[in-house]
Write a protein that holds these residues in place. Structure first.
Motif, PDB file in Angstrom:
ATOM      1  N   ALA A  36      -1.907 -11.889  -9.214  1.00 25.24           N
ATOM      2  CA  ALA A  36      -2.035 -10.789  -8.261  1.00 25.24           C
ATOM      3  C   ALA A  36      -0.871 -10.772  -7.280  1.00 25.24           C
ATOM      4  N   ILE A  37      -0.384 -11.947  -6.891  1.00 24.79           N
ATOM      5  CA  ILE A  37       0.770 -12.008  -5.997  1.00 24.79           C
ATOM      6  C   ILE A  37       2.015 -11.465  -6.694  1.00 24.79           C
ATOM      7  N   GLY A  38       2.169 -11.766  -7.974  1.00 23.59           N
ATOM      8  CA  GLY A  38       3.271 -11.174  -8.724  1.00 23.59           C
ATOM      9  C   GLY A  38       3.168  -9.671  -8.811  1.00 23.59           C
ATOM     10  N   LEU A  39       1.953  -9.168  -8.978  1.00 22.20           N
ATOM     11  CA  LEU A  39       1.730  -7.728  -9.030  1.00 22.20           C
ATOM     12  C   LEU A  39       2.092  -7.070  -7.701  1.00 22.20           C
ATOM     13  N   LEU A  40       1.711  -7.680  -6.593  1.00 17.61           N
ATOM     14  CA  LEU A  40       2.059  -7.153  -5.271  1.00 17.61           C
ATOM     15  C   LEU A  40       3.570  -7.171  -5.054  1.00 17.61           C
ATOM     16  N   THR A  41       4.231  -8.223  -5.496  1.00 21.31           N
ATOM     17  CA  THR A  41       5.691  -8.298  -5.374  1.00 21.31           C
ATOM     18  C   THR A  41       6.357  -7.161  -6.134  1.00 21.31           C
ATOM     19  N   HIS A  42       5.904  -6.930  -7.351  1.00 19.95           N
ATOM     20  CA  HIS A  42       6.459  -5.827  -8.148  1.00 19.95           C
ATOM     21  C   HIS A  42       6.215  -4.491  -7.454  1.00 19.95           C
ATOM     22  N   ALA A  43       5.039  -4.302  -6.874  1.00 16.90           N
ATOM     23  CA  ALA A  43       4.724  -3.033  -6.203  1.00 16.90           C
ATOM     24  C   ALA A  43       5.647  -2.817  -4.997  1.00 16.90           C
ATOM     25  N   ILE A  44       5.922  -3.878  -4.247  1.00 15.01           N
ATOM     26  CA  ILE A  44       6.826  -3.767  -3.099  1.00 15.01           C
ATOM     27  C   ILE A  44       8.232  -3.392  -3.560  1.00 15.01           C
ATOM     28  N   GLU A  45       8.719  -4.035  -4.611  1.00 17.13           N
ATOM     29  CA  GLU A  45      10.063  -3.737  -5.105  1.00 17.13           C
ATOM     30  C   GLU A  45      10.127  -2.337  -5.718  1.00 17.13           C
ATOM     31  N   ARG A  46       9.077  -1.933  -6.408  1.00 14.08           N
ATOM     32  CA  ARG A  46       9.062  -0.598  -7.009  1.00 14.08           C
ATOM     33  C   ARG A  46       9.059   0.480  -5.921  1.00 14.08           C
ATOM     34  N   ASP A  47       8.293   0.265  -4.866  1.00 16.16           N
ATOM     35  CA  ASP A  47       8.278   1.210  -3.748  1.00 16.16           C
ATOM     36  C   ASP A  47       9.648   1.279  -3.083  1.00 16.16           C
ATOM     37  N   ARG A  48      10.277   0.138  -2.879  1.00 13.12           N
ATOM     38  CA  ARG A  48      11.631   0.103  -2.303  1.00 13.12           C
ATOM     39  C   ARG A  48      12.604   0.908  -3.141  1.00 13.12           C
ATOM     40  N   ASP A  49      12.582   0.696  -4.457  1.00 17.52           N
ATOM     41  CA  ASP A  49      13.532   1.378  -5.340  1.00 17.52           C
ATOM     42  C   ASP A  49      13.291   2.877  -5.393  1.00 17.52           C
ATOM     43  N   ALA A  50      12.042   3.297  -5.167  1.00 16.56           N
ATOM     44  CA  ALA A  50      11.738   4.724  -5.166  1.00 16.56           C
ATOM     45  C   ALA A  50      12.198   5.401  -3.877  1.00 16.56           C
ATOM     46  N   ARG A  51      12.350   4.624  -2.815  1.00 10.92           N
ATOM     47  CA  ARG A  51      12.679   5.201  -1.514  1.00 10.92           C
ATOM     48  C   ARG A  51      14.152   5.132  -1.177  1.00 10.92           C
ATOM     49  N   ARG A  52      14.872   4.150  -1.726  1.00 11.34           N
ATOM     50  CA  ARG A  52      16.250   3.950  -1.292  1.00 11.34           C
ATOM     51  C   ARG A  52      17.089   3.373  -2.429  1.00 11.34           C
ATOM     52  N   ALA A  53      18.378   3.636  -2.369  1.00 13.07           N
ATOM     53  CA  ALA A  53      19.291   3.241  -3.443  1.00 13.07           C
ATOM     54  C   ALA A  53      20.114   2.011  -3.108  1.00 13.07           C
ATOM     55  N   ASP A  54      20.013   1.521  -1.867  1.00 10.87           N
ATOM     56  CA  ASP A  54      20.798   0.339  -1.516  1.00 10.87           C
ATOM     57  C   ASP A  54      20.053  -0.923  -1.950  1.00 10.87           C
ATOM     58  N   ASP A  55      20.597  -2.079  -1.583  1.00  8.35           N
ATOM     59  CA  ASP A  55      20.169  -3.333  -2.193  1.00  8.35           C
ATOM     60  C   ASP A  55      19.513  -4.247  -1.163  1.00  8.35           C
ATOM     61  N   LEU A  56      18.294  -3.933  -0.772  1.00  8.61           N
ATOM     62  CA  LEU A  56      17.525  -4.834   0.068  1.00  8.61           C
ATOM     63  C   LEU A  56      16.758  -5.808  -0.817  1.00  8.61           C
ATOM     64  N   ARG A  57      16.730  -7.062  -0.428  1.00  9.26           N
ATOM     65  CA  ARG A  57      16.046  -8.098  -1.206  1.00  9.26           C
ATOM     66  C   ARG A  57      14.940  -8.734  -0.378  1.00  9.26           C
ATOM     67  N   ILE A  58      13.896  -9.200  -1.067  1.00  4.76           N
ATOM     68  CA  ILE A  58      12.805  -9.906  -0.389  1.00  4.76           C
ATOM     69  C   ILE A  58      13.306 -11.264   0.075  1.00  4.76           C
ATOM     70  N   THR A  59      13.182 -11.527   1.368  1.00 10.08           N
ATOM     71  CA  THR A  59      13.543 -12.832   1.917  1.00 10.08           C
ATOM     72  C   THR A  59      12.322 -13.644   2.331  1.00 10.08           C
ATOM     73  N   ARG A  60      11.209 -12.963   2.578  1.00 10.10           N
ATOM     74  CA  ARG A  60       9.945 -13.656   2.846  1.00 10.10           C
ATOM     75  C   ARG A  60       8.814 -12.837   2.273  1.00 10.10           C
ATOM     76  N   LEU A  61       7.859 -13.524   1.633  1.00  9.64           N
ATOM     77  CA  LEU A  61       6.632 -12.893   1.169  1.00  9.64           C
ATOM     78  C   LEU A  61       5.467 -13.735   1.674  1.00  9.64           C
ATOM     79  N   ALA A  62       4.642 -13.155   2.546  1.00 15.81           N
ATOM     80  CA  ALA A  62       3.481 -13.848   3.097  1.00 15.81           C
ATOM     81  C   ALA A  62       2.223 -13.118   2.656  1.00 15.81           C
ATOM     82  N   VAL A  63       1.297 -13.846   2.051  1.00 16.36           N
ATOM     83  CA  VAL A  63       0.085 -13.260   1.492  1.00 16.36           C
ATOM     84  C   VAL A  63      -1.128 -13.954   2.098  1.00 16.36           C
ATOM     85  N   ASP A  64      -2.066 -13.160   2.598  1.00 18.32           N
ATOM     86  CA  ASP A  64      -3.350 -13.680   3.064  1.00 18.32           C
ATOM     87  C   ASP A  64      -4.416 -13.335   2.036  1.00 18.32           C
TER      88      ASP A  64
END
Length: 260
Positions: A36-64
């Protein structure tokens, strides 16, 4: 549950069905939270790619972890909490029947050329070919642990190094990033170097906090893990994360320790 060589089958861009590879180690009738954490990571990256064309990378992922996940479909929703040109804070929620079960928050940061000053004092880990094969399914039940290939060297109680790679994909029919693939696996660190066996105590994680120096590379990840239990039911699993290139981040998990 559906059958395939992946953790999830997509029904839409926001709804996913778990497979038998997701069943958990504490209870095989529940989900392991790692996929499920992998699925959430993919969703965050997919949303990023749909909104912007530059190259932001995940530097922290905190899950409760808010509750138990049944082996039933899940829904994902992503919200940008703080937008910016070079930094963003993004939240992704995973729910079942409208009940949130996992909340992930990720800091995304712009890429700059810092190769000339990069480095870390984290010590290297043994090459995986120097470690013995280890079957986590001999200790833990559930389909998730059986989806991993592992090599392990235990140095003492609650201490050692494990190389891991998944033998299944994250989402059936979809490509995911190396970061999402690793995040779908490393919550298992809690059980890699446990101080006691699951017959003595249960010690599920309440959260998951990964900090990344760079994107991981390749299929394999090494967890250089130390597990600690306090005297009144609290615990911590801390891992330095490595790939074939070297250290790329850390992972911390808060534990609730409950003797049998």
């Amino acid at each position: 549950m559906a059958e395939t060589s992946a953790y999830w089958i997509p029904e839409s861009d926001t709804r996913f069905v778990p497979t038998a590879h997701v069943s958990g180690a504490w209870n095989p009738d529940e989900q392991h939270v790692a996929p499920a954490i992998g699925l959430l990571t993919h969703a965050i990256e997919r949303d990023r790619d749909a909104r912007r064309a530059d190259d932001l990378r995940i530097t922290r992922l905190a899950v409760d972890v808010l509750g138990v996940l049944r082996l039933e479909p899940v829904e994902i929703a992503v919200t940008v909490l703080r937008t910016g040109r070079t930094i963003e804070l993004v939240e992704a929620r995973l729910a079942q029947d409208g009940r949130p079960a996992l909340i992930a928050r990720a800091w995304l940061a712009a890429v700059f050329d810092t190769a000339a000053i990069s480095g870390t004092a984290f010590p290297p880990v043994p090459a995986r070919d120097a470690l013995s094969a280890w079957d986590p399914g001999a200790v833990w039940p559930g389909g998730f642990v059986r989806s991993l290939e592992a090599r392990r060297a235990q140095e003492g109680q609650g201490r050692g190094v494990t190389w891991l790679r998944p033998v299944v994909g994250v989402i059936d029919g979809r490509e995911v990033s190396p970061t999402a693939r690793i995040m779908a696996m490393i919550d298992v660190a809690n059980g890699l170097m446990a101080r006691v066996g699951p017959d003595v105590a249960i010690f599920p994680s309440l959260d998951f906090a990964a900090h990344l120096l760079r994107e991981p590379e390749g299929e394999w990840v090494a967890c250089d893990t130390t597990a600690s239990f306090g005297p009144r039911g609290a615990g911590l699993t801390h891992s330095v994360l490595h790939d074939d290139r070297g250290p790329f981040g850390t992972l911390a998990q808060t534990l609730t320790v409950r003797p049998r």
